[in-house]
Write a protein that holds these residues in place. Structure first.
Motif, short mmCIF file in Angstrom:
data_model
loop_
_atom_site.label_atom_id
_atom_site.label_comp_id
_atom_site.label_asym_id
_atom_site.label_seq_id
_atom_site.Cartn_x
_atom_site.Cartn_y
_atom_site.Cartn_z
N PHE A 13 0.87 -1.18 0.00
CA PHE A 13 0.00 0.00 0.00
C PHE A 13 0.90 1.23 0.00
N GLN A 14 0.93 1.95 -1.12
CA GLN A 14 1.78 3.13 -1.24
C GLN A 14 0.92 4.38 -1.27
N ILE A 15 1.42 5.43 -0.63
CA ILE A 15 0.66 6.67 -0.54
C ILE A 15 1.63 7.83 -0.39
N GLN A 16 1.15 9.02 -0.64
CA GLN A 16 1.95 10.23 -0.44
C GLN A 16 1.50 10.88 0.85
N CYS A 17 2.47 11.31 1.65
CA CYS A 17 2.14 12.00 2.90
C CYS A 17 2.92 13.31 2.95
N VAL A 18 2.64 14.11 3.97
CA VAL A 18 3.34 15.38 4.15
C VAL A 18 4.04 15.37 5.50
N VAL A 19 5.33 15.72 5.48
CA VAL A 19 6.12 15.88 6.70
C VAL A 19 6.76 17.26 6.62
N TYR A 22 6.77 19.03 3.33
CA TYR A 22 7.41 18.32 2.23
C TYR A 22 6.57 17.09 1.89
N TYR A 23 6.41 16.82 0.60
CA TYR A 23 5.73 15.60 0.19
C TYR A 23 6.70 14.43 0.26
N CYS A 24 6.25 13.31 0.81
CA CYS A 24 7.08 12.12 0.99
C CYS A 24 6.34 10.89 0.50
N ARG A 25 7.10 9.90 0.07
CA ARG A 25 6.53 8.60 -0.29
C ARG A 25 6.45 7.74 0.96
N MET A 26 5.30 7.12 1.17
CA MET A 26 5.10 6.26 2.33
C MET A 26 4.60 4.90 1.86
N ILE A 27 5.11 3.86 2.50
CA ILE A 27 4.61 2.51 2.27
C ILE A 27 4.05 2.01 3.58
N ILE A 28 2.84 1.43 3.52
CA ILE A 28 2.25 0.78 4.68
C ILE A 28 2.34 -0.71 4.41
N HIS A 102 10.30 7.19 1.74
CA HIS A 102 10.77 8.01 2.86
C HIS A 102 10.39 7.41 4.20
N ILE A 103 9.18 6.84 4.27
CA ILE A 103 8.67 6.28 5.53
C ILE A 103 8.02 4.92 5.22
N LEU A 104 8.32 3.94 6.05
CA LEU A 104 7.69 2.64 5.95
C LEU A 104 7.04 2.35 7.30
N LEU A 105 5.71 2.22 7.29
CA LEU A 105 4.99 1.91 8.52
C LEU A 105 4.64 0.43 8.53
N GLY A 106 4.98 -0.25 9.60
CA GLY A 106 4.79 -1.69 9.69
C GLY A 106 3.70 -2.09 10.67
N ARG A 107 3.81 -3.34 11.13
CA ARG A 107 2.80 -3.92 12.02
C ARG A 107 2.62 -3.14 13.31
N SER A 108 3.70 -2.59 13.85
CA SER A 108 3.56 -1.87 15.12
C SER A 108 2.64 -0.65 14.96
N TRP A 109 2.74 0.06 13.83
CA TRP A 109 1.84 1.20 13.58
C TRP A 109 0.42 0.70 13.38
N HIS A 110 0.26 -0.39 12.61
CA HIS A 110 -1.07 -0.97 12.43
C HIS A 110 -1.71 -1.28 13.77
N PHE A 111 -0.96 -1.92 14.64
CA PHE A 111 -1.49 -2.32 15.95
C PHE A 111 -1.82 -1.11 16.81
N HIS A 117 -7.02 0.52 6.18
CA HIS A 117 -6.72 1.34 5.01
C HIS A 117 -7.34 0.79 3.74
N LEU A 118 -8.26 -0.15 3.85
CA LEU A 118 -9.10 -0.62 2.74
C LEU A 118 -8.28 -0.83 1.46
N SER A 119 -7.41 -1.81 1.49
CA SER A 119 -6.50 -2.06 0.37
C SER A 119 -7.20 -2.21 -0.97
#
Length: 122
Positions: A13-19, A22-28, A102-111, A117-119
């Motif tokens: 699941f790839q998405i764009q976020c803002v930090v 700045y726009y960043c690429r994020m993978i969940i 730029h950011i990879l969110l894993g199981r700990s963030w999910h939990f 996020h309705l893949s």
């Protein structure tokens, strides 16, 4: 399942976020055990002036990249405020050299967030 839906079962699941504006690429990635942020040539941590702190539990991480196997020692943590549309969150990520996003969110963030996020529909 239709062929396109079947192919999505193995896609991240790839998405764009803002930090910090700045726009960043994020993978969940629900299969990843860690939350990670980039520290490479562009060095997001320095570029965005994010402050880090020593990691309380040092460890090594290994993955495949364009040059073969990559291994890094994880020694720093960073707290990142990010936004995806109107959704805002804060998370601690391990600082590692990676090129995929730029950011990879894993199981700990999910939990922790109990997110959905309705893949299929996204």
């Amino acid at each position: 399942m239709e062929k396109t839906e079947q192919n999505q079962r193995h896609a991240l699941f790839q998405i764009q976020c803002v930090v910090k504006e700045y726009y960043c690429r994020m993978i969940i990635d629900g299969g990843s055990c860690n939350n990670l942020t980039i520290s490479d040539i562009s060095d997001m941590v320095k570029k965005f002036a994010l402050s880090t702190k020593p990691h309380p539990h040092l460890y090594h991480i290994q993955w495949l990249n364009n040059t073969g196997k990559a291994k890094a020692k994880v020694t720093r943590l960073v707290r990142i405020n990010f936004a995806i549309g109107s959704y805002h969150d804060v998370d601690e990520c391990d600082v590692v050299p990676m090129q995929t996003c730029h950011i990879l969110l894993g199981r700990s963030w999910h939990f922790d967030t109990d997110c959905v996020h309705l893949s299929r529909s996204n």
